[in-house]
Design an enzyme around this catalytic site. Structure first.
Site, PDB file in Angstrom:
ATOM      1  N   ARG A   1      15.167  17.842  64.143  1.00  0.00           N
ATOM      2  CA  ARG A   1      14.089  17.464  65.057  1.00  0.00           C
ATOM      3  C   ARG A   1      12.801  18.129  64.592  1.00  0.00           C
ATOM      4  O   ARG A   1      12.701  19.352  64.534  1.00  0.00           O
ATOM      5  CB  ARG A   1      14.420  17.896  66.487  1.00  0.00           C
ATOM      6  CG  ARG A   1      13.288  17.611  67.461  1.00  0.00           C
ATOM      7  CD  ARG A   1      13.666  17.917  68.899  1.00  0.00           C
ATOM      8  NE  ARG A   1      12.490  17.810  69.740  1.00  0.00           N
ATOM      9  CZ  ARG A   1      11.874  18.831  70.331  1.00  0.00           C
ATOM     10  NH1 ARG A   1      12.354  20.056  70.193  1.00  0.00           N
ATOM     11  NH2 ARG A   1      10.791  18.644  71.052  1.00  0.00           N
TER      12      ARG A   1
ATOM     13  N   HIS B   1       3.687  17.439  69.858  1.00  0.00           N
ATOM     14  CA  HIS B   1       4.160  18.788  70.127  1.00  0.00           C
ATOM     15  C   HIS B   1       2.944  19.711  70.193  1.00  0.00           C
ATOM     16  O   HIS B   1       2.815  20.640  69.398  1.00  0.00           O
ATOM     17  CB  HIS B   1       5.153  19.247  69.061  1.00  0.00           C
ATOM     18  CG  HIS B   1       5.990  20.428  69.461  1.00  0.00           C
ATOM     19  ND1 HIS B   1       7.362  20.427  69.405  1.00  0.00           N
ATOM     20  CD2 HIS B   1       5.655  21.644  69.964  1.00  0.00           C
ATOM     21  CE1 HIS B   1       7.834  21.588  69.821  1.00  0.00           C
ATOM     22  NE2 HIS B   1       6.804  22.340  70.160  1.00  0.00           N
TER      23      HIS B   1
ATOM     24  N   GLU C   1       7.960  19.219  75.930  1.00  0.00           N
ATOM     25  CA  GLU C   1       7.621  20.152  77.000  1.00  0.00           C
ATOM     26  C   GLU C   1       6.223  19.890  77.573  1.00  0.00           C
ATOM     27  O   GLU C   1       5.324  20.736  77.471  1.00  0.00           O
ATOM     28  CB  GLU C   1       7.731  21.593  76.504  1.00  0.00           C
ATOM     29  CG  GLU C   1       9.122  21.968  76.038  1.00  0.00           C
ATOM     30  CD  GLU C   1       9.245  23.432  75.604  1.00  0.00           C
ATOM     31  OE1 GLU C   1       8.219  24.154  75.654  1.00  0.00           O
ATOM     32  OE2 GLU C   1      10.347  23.844  75.218  1.00  0.00           O
TER      33      GLU C   1
ATOM     34  N   ASN D   1      15.016  21.275  76.914  1.00  0.00           N
ATOM     35  CA  ASN D   1      14.817  22.546  76.220  1.00  0.00           C
ATOM     36  C   ASN D   1      15.082  23.667  77.210  1.00  0.00           C
ATOM     37  O   ASN D   1      14.439  23.723  78.270  1.00  0.00           O
ATOM     38  CB  ASN D   1      13.392  22.677  75.689  1.00  0.00           C
ATOM     39  CG  ASN D   1      13.040  21.597  74.676  1.00  0.00           C
ATOM     40  OD1 ASN D   1      13.902  20.851  74.235  1.00  0.00           O
ATOM     41  ND2 ASN D   1      11.766  21.524  74.317  1.00  0.00           N
TER      42      ASN D   1
ATOM     43  N   TYR E   1      16.053  27.987  77.705  1.00  0.00           N
ATOM     44  CA  TYR E   1      16.126  29.283  77.043  1.00  0.00           C
ATOM     45  C   TYR E   1      16.740  30.380  77.915  1.00  0.00           C
ATOM     46  O   TYR E   1      17.450  31.235  77.405  1.00  0.00           O
ATOM     47  CB  TYR E   1      14.727  29.724  76.580  1.00  0.00           C
ATOM     48  CG  TYR E   1      14.205  28.907  75.426  1.00  0.00           C
ATOM     49  CD1 TYR E   1      14.445  29.282  74.119  1.00  0.00           C
ATOM     50  CD2 TYR E   1      13.480  27.739  75.647  1.00  0.00           C
ATOM     51  CE1 TYR E   1      13.978  28.534  73.048  1.00  0.00           C
ATOM     52  CE2 TYR E   1      13.011  26.973  74.584  1.00  0.00           C
ATOM     53  CZ  TYR E   1      13.262  27.371  73.285  1.00  0.00           C
ATOM     54  OH  TYR E   1      12.810  26.618  72.228  1.00  0.00           O
TER      55      TYR E   1
ATOM     56  N   GLU F   1      16.208  22.019  72.399  1.00  0.00           N
ATOM     57  CA  GLU F   1      15.798  23.367  71.980  1.00  0.00           C
ATOM     58  C   GLU F   1      16.623  24.382  72.749  1.00  0.00           C
ATOM     59  O   GLU F   1      16.808  24.260  73.967  1.00  0.00           O
ATOM     60  CB  GLU F   1      14.313  23.642  72.259  1.00  0.00           C
ATOM     61  CG  GLU F   1      13.349  22.959  71.318  1.00  0.00           C
ATOM     62  CD  GLU F   1      11.889  23.361  71.614  1.00  0.00           C
ATOM     63  OE1 GLU F   1      11.684  24.463  72.173  1.00  0.00           O
ATOM     64  OE2 GLU F   1      10.993  22.569  71.301  1.00  0.00           O
TER      65      GLU F   1
END
Length: 1931
Positions: A978, A1023, A1068, A1210, A1212, A1277
């Site tokens: 990606r 992005h 995002e 995504n 985290y 991600e």
């Protein structure tokens, strides 16, 4: 002297010219022809007197007519011709003799028989007949002339000849002299008419032969005069004849040397006959050459050169002109190439005879000698043939390391290295550590796109002693893993059996000078064929045997360092050749039919160029050099089974000159020659450089390679020099060498595999930019291409040396051959690709040097997109949303259950990938027309907040390092990549009127390369790097960007969509909106938090929808891709799940972050209701006219709804949310959420960018499933940022391991439709505001190096492993094993006196060190002590009941030394204390429980500690005396004794760290060792006491209990970590086990390290005490069994302490960590790691010769609130005991298992906080009841079943609780108060029964008096110690 030159070289040419005819037939040798027989020749041979040699050569006159009997000398004559390398002989048939009447119906049968005998005589002499049909006038010519039927009659005659002699003849000529036949045929006819007649006759014969008689491959031709060819070709019929009716062209060639005319020019017209005309020179006549001084041989070469240049292929010559025949009355006649094998004497010339112009070498050299420099160096633009193999090579001793790992035996290189190490030189002990890195090395091959990998097998790793009787299974496993990994990555393994590393054990028996090594090698090879041959199809027997013979036994530069070039060198080569041949034949006979592999040999050779090309002596020396280097081994194998003639002749000559044997060349027997000849399926060549060779200098008789060979070596100073003094860059030499090898050896019949070519760079040079190697490879590979394309050399492969840097023998690590740089200063030996690696990949991909770029086909779809998301919701999310379901499901999970690792795999088409983004990696910020982005503008603005003022101007330089990125992607084995497209790189102004072609080309190259590498492109359109030109018009605040973004996207779809099938519009968008327009910390740095975030998001959502529809309407049908956007969020947990406000706050946060964008797209086209409600209400409270959150029209909602095919997330980390009431003004997005975000505790032990909370991943995925339907989800991600991590980024491994595992749970357990996972990120990059300080990369990027070199971190290797396994499947060895332990297996439970007894001052007990320690402040947690503990001193019955609950047969407990001997000595024996143990033991025995007594379990009498404790040597005697008391008083009852429990803990923690009593920590470098020394001696004395005094009468057994963790290397691919893990166990278990169970002394590693560190610190001796020899003997073997305590495993790695630190830990030099995926326990040091139990039990077996083992402790702790349902302990016991069962299956002599502990107790320094018991001790109850936990019941079932019954066999009775089972809870007290009285348990029970009876009677009376109004009776309480508690335990 012309004759010797001619004769010698002609013999050479006849040996070597066969390749000139390799297209004639692959197995047919070059024709060297003599003959025919004439009457004069027969006469001269029969009457030799007075005849000269020249008289004995056949003349053309007077044809011999066959007569019987044949002359008797003919066989000898023919044999002499064959010995002179003549292969064919011409025979002239007599037409008139065979057909005297002219009719084939009446042949002369005698003549037929005579000719058959003649032809057979030739065949017997191995000469092939060449038969001429029409050499003379036909019979009855007048009849033929009259009838005109010559062609028919000739055809009739030819038919007879074919029938009569065809079985003996393969080559025929119709006419050998056309003019003569024509003249004899018709004197009056025109010559042209006669020529036509003969042409017709020939054609008829040709047709008949090929129609009826040529099935065996025969050939037919006609001889023409060379000078008449141009004229003949003008005749159309003859020209057609030559083109269609001859199999080859035959010439009668005459040349007058005085003529000025150049004969070769005439032959140029032969090209008109077609390409590659096959030419045979039937007659060669050289006239008047001596008078001119011209050499016939030079003329011959001139002719050859011309013919070859004109593309005419010569298949043979008439050599009669060079034959010299002699005869005498004493000898039979013979012929030879005169003087060919004779050496000139010194009187003639002091040189050897120069080379003949027709030899292979001469022709190859001459073919290029006249090339101009431009011609020579011209670069060829072409590609190699399809199927050409590209690869790399290594050698075991160069790269493997692991010199003593896994049972490997030493090789000669280890011995050599040890000698060097003593002198401070480098060794190969670790080398590149490939032994521990097979997967890593294979990943490098994937990165290169290599198709074949040539590696060698270490003989001593397979057979440590070199003999088949000792196969090493661990070595076999290593190569199996390597081979399987290669095949899994589609890399062909090419295994070399011997690459110089002979086992030292064989060398000690003579090595390659001992004939027996041939048998040993054959055994080794046969084993390898049998073991690996099912997968290995390319085998090399020996790699560069010349180096072994020359450097190992000639110069002595290599091991075994023998310098004997004249004898040993040749003997070794002789045996190697025989070993090779026998090995080839073994494979051919036993393995080839099934395995279908190929076996060859790899020979090395320089190219030899004469120093002076005009010097015949230099030419001869150069040829001799090749024969001495290459021919030494090639000639026996590929030619005739014997050494080259030139080599043998030279050795004969040098020995004659010196008058003594300077060199001894062994001879092969005839049988050996036959064995050798043809013993290879291919010729492997390695080549690096070239040499200039001249004749030898002044002759000396000192044996050396050059002296023996008769040559001198030189280099041209103009040749570029490499880091190696022996390698100069001479590319053109490889082409010449390949051509020579093809012509001399393989002759077109066998392929050549180029198996080694490369050059080193120096140690001090740029480690990554090896441009010189790039040039070297470029030029050398191009020369190979020329050899293939222009010289027709059958080269099938090219292998670069070497894959990685390695150990280079005497040069150590100073010369680096690797395409990958290895950092030898780093213990992990990281590999980093060099510039040459990328170049070589480029060559492989293009298969050479194509003139034009080939268009790549689009990648076929590999991901399943058939089920795309469709909007199924027309309604908004609930408030609160479906998150409540997730919280309800998971929030109450126990931590153990939540974190328990899950094993399984993902769907087969799961898309594993990595991610990056354009601005973060590309660099090239203003390159090639790229426009500026908002991030370019931002990072160049002062005060922007970016760490270190960093920019993305260069970043990872991916714009210029595309090959580097592709290399690491292939290495990772990812299925997808990606990346994002930089909008301003495509459209510099953001608009489609400014297309930047260079930018488009870059992405095309990237996408095409991904497709070629089978990597799926996932492309993000935006992005965050908006073109600055668009920001200048308002950026995302401007609605016009919707149209502009769509235009940009449309261009991308149109340009790249044929290959890109996965599009992401926005990455995002929350970050772009909130960070760019709310907080303003990201560009465009706008801080309007109340309005702009909502306005911008509104436009972005509509832009996304617009692009989605564009793709759907214009491209989807053809391109069949999917499109979505990547959203981000944390998982959010309510701070207090029981508080509804916090639950609502957590839900709001999810909706305000992800739902903001997901709800409109995946739900109903509108924002979440909770957003609309909150923002609307707060807007109203802020007195605004309308909500700050814009509204969508109904049309817009319908347009937006469903505009995503999949869900990309995504994620985290996770956070807590807590409700708050924030301020109203100023308005802000953050306040609109009305909550406070609280970070969660991280499971990471180091600072990270995000808290590590892996379980949030599972919950978030479940929430998406519940909230948006079971939509396909891709994690786009997920990763962890670390500050300056090392390459051993273990923390990142743990992060990915646990997060991927949580995703796996969601997929497998919860049914989430998870389709892919992409790790963030591929490599370190520009991490936004953190600049380059925060590293997310799986690859480290060296930002200080201009090339931004990428090096794999440990996390990259881990991720590749996950991809390979498609998840985390359960290893085979970890699968649960059902079965029983052996009969008689002992099941036990354990405790220790201080931990359970209490009664610390009762009945005369003395103080122990633990009494003192626990009453010392800050020593024990919670100020707990063991004063009461579990009060076992007063609860014998209760403890026995607890044991009965478990059903154990044994109980291990310890005796308190100070309870028996209060002051530690025998001056006073405390009988009360002894009585307690007697009563307890009796109670155990009465219950059928066998006592296992530990004499000492850490509670030393304080009185002894006061005089030094275990540091005082007198304690040995005190302990012996104490033990003697126990043996005397208890030995009749106790049959199982343990002297000491865990002496490691006593010494290390009691006298080193001080965390245990006596708490000494101020002498950590000496006290532990002194204490340990005395502990060992005390044990030995107690053992001997029992053995000598009590064993016979008492019949017990006695030993010691040793404790140890198991240690795994933190990085199993790191030799230092492997050694650290081994050292960890030796310092823990071996410290005490080694002296007792092995040799009476400490482990060698302890002695060495402690001594070295002591001396380095300035001490004069080791801090580790030494045992005397008598002590060693007394200690060794003092055991009856191995008592072993084990709890956990650690990950160990090397840690070097400064010598100033003196401690046990510093001496051990090991640090340890634990894997975060391992389940926790109540103890910080204890992780649940069952696999380690089996491994350490096996280690004990191997290390100490499989002693009887009793596990005397094993268990797990808990903290926190007591819970009887201890599922974690059940998991621990089940898995650990099962591993013990596997150990039994492994033949470990395991006799018993003991659970720790019988009950919760005083757990030393942690007090009562950590609970190990299977019984809960309720400390809040003064009676301290023992309440069984669930684990007690589980353990009892294991005990009953003696293991684990297989459920597949049905329910087993042992799993049922026995009906007659006794009480499950123990009595509360031994004495209880009753009505004011203190009664014993039995008395109190009786009293209770009486009282109960009276009460029952009273109740009955009351019932009677109430006239049965009461219909129920009440039942009184039963004894609480049994019945009430039994219900508690019936969980």
């Amino acid at each position: 002297m012309e004759l010797p030159w001619t004769a010698l070289v002609l013999s050479t040419v006849l040996l070597g010219l066969s390749c000139q005819g390799d297209d004639w037939e692959s197995d047919r040798n070059f024709i060297s022809a003599a003959g025919p027989l004439t009457n004069d020749l027969v006469h001269n041979l029969n009457h030799p007197l007075g005849m000269q040699a020249s008289d004995l050569v056949a003349s053309d006159t007077d044809m011999y007519v066959c007569q019987q009997p044949l002359p008797s000398f003919l066989p000898q004559y023919f044999s002499s011709l064959r010995a002179s390398q003549v292969t064919h002989y011409k025979v002239l048939l007599s037409w008139a003799q065979l057909l005297p009447t002219g009719s084939s119906k009446n042949p002369d049968q005698e003549a037929v028989r005579c000719y058959r005998q003649l032809l057979q005589a030739l065949k017997d002499a191995q000469l092939q007949p060449m038969v001429v049909l029409g050499h003379q006038i036909p019979p009855s010519s007048s009849t033929i002339q009259r009838d005109g039927v010559f062609p028919d009659l000739f055809a009739d005659y030819a038919t007879l000849a074919f029938q009569s002699f065809g079985d003996l003849v393969e080559i025929w000529f119709t006419f050998s002299d056309l003019e003569k036949v024509i003249m004899d045929l018709a004197h009056q006819e025109l010559k042209a008419s006669g020529l036509q007649t003969l042409s017709d006759a020939h054609r008829k014969a040709f047709d008949i032969y090929h129609r009826k008689y040529s099935s065996q491959g025969g050939k037919l031709s006609m001889v023409l005069k060379a000078e008449g060819i141009p004229e003949l070709l003008q005749d159309p019929s003859l020209a057609a004849l030559l083109k269609g009716s001859v199999d080859f062209l035959s010439l009668d060639l005459s040349y007058e040397c005085q003529s000025e005319e150049i004969l070769p020019q005439k032959l140029s017209e032969l090209q008109n006959l077609g390409p590659k005309v096959k030419l045979f020179i039937y007659t060669l006549k050289l006239q008047d050459c001596p008078s001119t001084g011209m050499s016939p041989s030079s003329l011959l070469f001139s002719l050859l050169e011309a013919i070859n240049k004109d593309q005419v292929q010569t298949v043979g010559f008439d050599v009669s002109a060079f034959l010299s025949c002699t005869s005498s009355s004493e000898e039979s006649p013979s012929c030879s190439l005169a003087g060919s094998l004779a050496l000139q004497t010194e009187q003639q010339h002091d040189t050897v005879v120069p080379s003949f112009p027709g030899s292979t070498y001469w022709r190859v050299w001459a073919a290029f000698a006249n090339q101009s420099r431009e011609e020579r160096d011209a670069f060829l633009q072409d590609v190699f043939p399809e199927g050409f193999l590209w690869g790399v090579s290594t050698g075991a001793f160069n790269v493997e390391g692991g010199w003593a790992e896994g049972g490997r035996g030493p090789s000669i290189w280890d011995h050599y290295g040890n000698l060097n190490a003593a002198e401070g030189q480098a060794t190969a002990k670790v080398a590149s550590d490939s032994y521990h890195k097979p997967a890593s090395d294979v990943s490098l091959l994937r990165g290169l796109r290599a198709e074949v990998y040539k590696f060698s097998i270490s003989w001593s790793r397979i057979f440590p002693t070199g003999q088949r009787s000792s196969p090493n299974l661990q070595g076999v496993a290593y190569y199996n893993k390597l081979i399987d990994s290669l095949l899994d990555s589609q890399v062909e393994p090419m295994a070399t059996l011997f690459h110089w590393d002979l086992p030292q054990a064989l060398q000690e028996r003579g090595g390659w000078q001992n004939e027996s090594v041939v048998d040993a090698f054959l055994d080794y090879a046969a084993f390898c064929f049998s073991t690996f041959g099912d997968r290995v199809k390319l085998w090399v027997t020996f790699h560069e045997p010349w180096v072994i013979s020359y450097a190992g036994y000639g110069t002595g530069q290599h091991p075994p360092a023998i310098s004997d070039p004249g004898v040993a060198s040749f003997k070794v080569a002789h045996l190697i050749l025989k070993a090779h041949a026998r090995t080839w034949h073994h494979y051919n006979s036993h393995h080839r039919p099934k395995q279908q592999g190929r076996v060859g040999i790899v020979l090395n050779s320089d190219w030899a160029e004469p120093l002076d090309g005009k010097s015949p002596q230099d030419l001869a020396a150069a040829e001799r050099f090749l024969h001495f280097m290459l021919g030494w081994f090639a000639h026996p194998i590929f030619v005739d089974g014997d050494y080259p003639t030139a080599l043998r002749a030279q050795i004969q000559r040098i020995n004659q000159q010196c008058g003594r044997p300077l060199a001894r060349l062994p001879e092969f027997t005839e049988a050996e020659k036959q064995l050798l000849k043809g013993s290879a399926d291919f010729l492997g060549l390695s080549h690096y450089t070239s040499r200039l060779i001249s004749k030898a200098g002044p002759q000396t008789c000192i044996p050396s390679y050059d002296n023996i060979g008769g040559f001198s070596q030189h280099v041209d100073p103009k040749w570029p020099q490499t880091a190696s003094p022996w390698i100069q860059v001479v590319p053109w030499g490889i082409r010449r060498l390949l051509r020579f090898a093809s012509m001399e050896y393989t002759k077109g019949g066998l392929p050549i595999l180029l198996a080694g070519n490369g050059m080193p760079v120096g140690e001090g040079e740029d480690p990554f930019d090896d441009s010189m190697r790039v040039d070297y490879l470029n030029l050398y590979i191009n020369e190979v291409l020329k050899a293939v394309k222009e010289d027709s050399v059958d080269v099938r492969s090219y292998m670069a040396r070497s894959l990685i840097d390695g150990y280079e023998g005497p040069q150590g690590y100073t010369q680096r051959f690797g395409l990958y740089h290895v950092n030898f200063t780093d213990s992990s030996r990281p590999r980093t690709p060099r510039k040459s690696a990328y170049f070589f990949t480029n060559i492989i991909e293009k298969n050479g040097f194509p003139a034009k770029q080939v268009k790549t086909n689009a990648l076929p779809l590999r991901a399943d997109f058939t089920s795309r998301a469709r909007a199924t919701f027309s309604f908004p999310s609930e408030v609160p949303s479906k998150a409540k379901i997730v919280w309800e499901k998971f929030s109450k999970q126990p931590k153990f259950e939540r974190d328990l690792f899950y094993h399984g795999t993902f769907r087969d088409d799961f898309l594993w990938g990595v991610s990056s983004s354009a601005y973060q990696i590309e660099g090239g910020w203003d390159a090639d027309g790229k426009g500026p982005s908002i991030w370019d503008n931002f990072t160049h603005t002062p005060g922007n907040g970016v760490k270190d003022n960093s920019t993305g101007d260069i970043a990872c330089d991916s714009y210029n390092q595309l090959d580097a990125d592709l290399n690491i992607l292939r290495t990772l084995k990812v299925k997808s990549y990606r990346f994002s497209i930089s909008w301003p790189r495509i459209f510099p102004t953001g608009r489609n009127n400014s297309i930047n072609k260079q930018g488009v080309d870059y992405y095309n190259r990237l996408i095409d390369s991904l497709v070629k590498s089978n990597i799926f492109p996932m492309v993000t359109l935006f992005h965050w790097d908006l073109p600055q030109a668009l920001q200048d018009i308002g950026g995302w605040e401007n609605p016009s960007l919707i149209e502009l973004f769509d235009s940009y996207a449309d261009f991308c779809f149109k340009t790249f969509g044929d290959r890109v099938k996965f599009w992401i519009t926005f990455n995002e968008p929350w970050c772009s909106v909130v960070l760019g327009y709310s907080s303003g910390i990201f560009p465009p740095n706008v801080k309007e938090p109340g309005l702009l975030p909502y306005k911008v998001s509104h436009i972005i959502i509509k832009a996304h929808a617009r692009v989605y529809h564009t793709y759907a309407e214009r491209y989807r049908q053809e391109q069949k891709g999917v499109i979505s956007l990547s959203l981000n969020t944390h998982w959010v947990e309510p701070k207090d799940p029981g508080l509804q406000r916090d639950v609502a706050a957590a839900d709001r946060m999810l909706q305000f972050t992800m739902g903001w964008f997901a709800h409109p797209i995946f739900k109903n086209g509108d924002y979440p209701d909770v957003m609309k409600w909150n923002v609307g209400n707060r807007s109203e409270l802020q007195r605004l006219a309308s909500s700050r959150l814009p509204s969508f029209t109904e049309e817009e909602k319908n347009y937006i709804r469903g505009t995503a095919d999949v869900f990309c997330i995504n994620m985290y980390t996770s956070v807590f949310a807590q409700h708050i009431t924030p301020r109203l003004n100023p308005p802000s997005y953050d306040d609109d959420m009305e909550l406070k975000v609280i970070e969660m505790d991280s499971s990471s032990s180091v600072p990270t960018m995000h808290p590590d909370v892996p379980w949030g991943m599972r919950r978030l995925l479940n929430w998406i499933k519940e909230e948006y339907g079971n939509i396909p989800i891709y994690i786009t991600e997920n990763g962890q940022g670390l500050e300056n991590p090392t390459l051993d980024d273990t923390e990142r491994i743990f992060y990915h391991k646990t997060h991927i595992n949580e995703a796996l749970k969601a997929y497998r357990l919860d049914g989430v439709d998870l389709r892919g996972y992409s790790a963030w990120s591929l490599m370190d990059n520009f991490e936004w505001l953190s600049g380059y300080t925060m590293k997310f990369g799986l690859y480290h990027v060296n930002f200080d190096h201009v090339n931004r070199a990428r090096t794999a971190r440990a996390s990259a290797r881990f991720y590749t492993e996950v991809i390979t396994n498609n998840g985390m499947p359960l290893a085979k060895e970890d699968e649960f094993l059902y079965g029983e332990f052996p009969k008689g297996f002992i099941w036990s439970a354990a405790s220790a006196s201080y931990q359970v007894e209490g009664a610390w001052r009762a009945d005369g007990k003395g103080l122990s060190i633990w009494d003192t320690f626990s009453h010392t402040p800050l020593r024990v947690g919670n100020d707990d002590n063991g004063d009461v503990a579990c009060d076992s001193y007063h609860k014998i019955a209760e403890d026995v009941v607890a044991l009965q609950n478990l059903g154990v047969s044994h109980y291990r407990f310890s005796i308190s030394w100070s309870r028996i001997l209060p002051d530690g000595t025998t001056r006073f024996i405390n009988e009360a204390g002894l009585n307690y143990y007697v009563r307890f033991i009796d109670a155990l025995l009465a219950a059928g429980i066998t006592p296992q007594v530990t004499i000492y379990h850490w509670d030393l009498p304080q009185a002894l500690q006061d005089i030094g404790g275990w540091e005082n040597g007198t304690i040995v005697q005190r302990f012996k005396e104490y033990a003697d008391v126990l043996f005397q008083r208890l030995g009749d009852k106790v049959k199982f004794w343990i002297t000491l429990n865990e002496p490691f803990v006593i010494a290390s923690h009691g006298y080193g760290t001080g965390v245990s009593a006596p708490g000494i920590s101020f002498r950590p470098g000496t006290a532990p060792y002194i204490a340990g020394h005395n502990l060992i001696k005390a044990h030995a004395e107690a053992w001997h006491l029992y053995n000598n005094t009590y064993r016979m009468s008492q019949g017990g057994k006695i030993s010691i209990t040793i404790s140890s963790d198991w240690a795994e290397p933190r990085d199993p691919s790191n030799q230092q970590d492997v050694e650290a893990a081994r050292r960890y166990v030796q310092f823990m278990a071996g410290w005490f086990a080694h002296p007792i169970f092995k040799n009476g002394d400490y482990p060698e590693v302890m002695k060495t390290r402690i001594r070295d560190r002591s001396l380095a610190a300035g001490l004069n001796k080791s801090r580790l005490p030494e045992f005397t020899e008598s002590e060693k003997k007394r200690i060794q073997g003092t055991f009856d069994f191995f008592g072993f305590n084990h709890y956990t495993t650690v990950l160990a790695y090397n840690l070097n302490y400064t010598t100033a630190i003196s401690s046990f830990d510093a001496d051990r030099g090991v640090a340890s960590i634990t894997d975060r995926s391992w389940p926790d326990s109540g103890s910080f040091w204890l992780k649940m790691t069952p696999f380690g139990f089996r491994r350490i039990l096996n280690w004990l077996k191997e290390e100490y010769n499989n002693p009887p083992i009793y596990v005397t402790e094993n268990g797990v702790s808990r903290r926190g609130d007591p819970e009887l349902n201890d599922t974690d302990r059940i998991y621990y016991l089940r898995s650990y005991i099962n591993e013990a069962l596997k150990a039994v299956q492994d033949k470990v002599d395991l006799r018993g298992y003991t659970v720790w502990s019988i009950m919760d107790n005083f757990e030393w320094a942690t007090g009562f906080a950590e609970r190990f018991g299977v019984h809960f001790v309720n400390r809040s109850d003064p009676s301290l009841p023992r309440i069984p936990k669930a684990s007690a019941k589980f353990y009892a079932s294991i005990v009953r079943c003696n293991g684990f019954p297989d459920p597949a066999l049905g329910p087993h009775p042992c799993l049922q609780q026995p009906e007659d089972a006794g009480p499950t809870a123990s009595p509360v007290k031994s004495e209880v108060p009753f009505l004011g009285l203190l009664l014993g348990t039995a008395e109190a029970q009786t009293a209770l029964y009486v009282l109960f009876a009276l009460l029952l009677l009273g109740v009955c009376c009351l019932a009677f008096l109430l006239y049965k109004y009461c219909k129920r009776s009440k039942q009184g309480k039963t004894q609480p110690s049994q019945h009430d508690l039994s219900r508690i335990s019936s969980f």
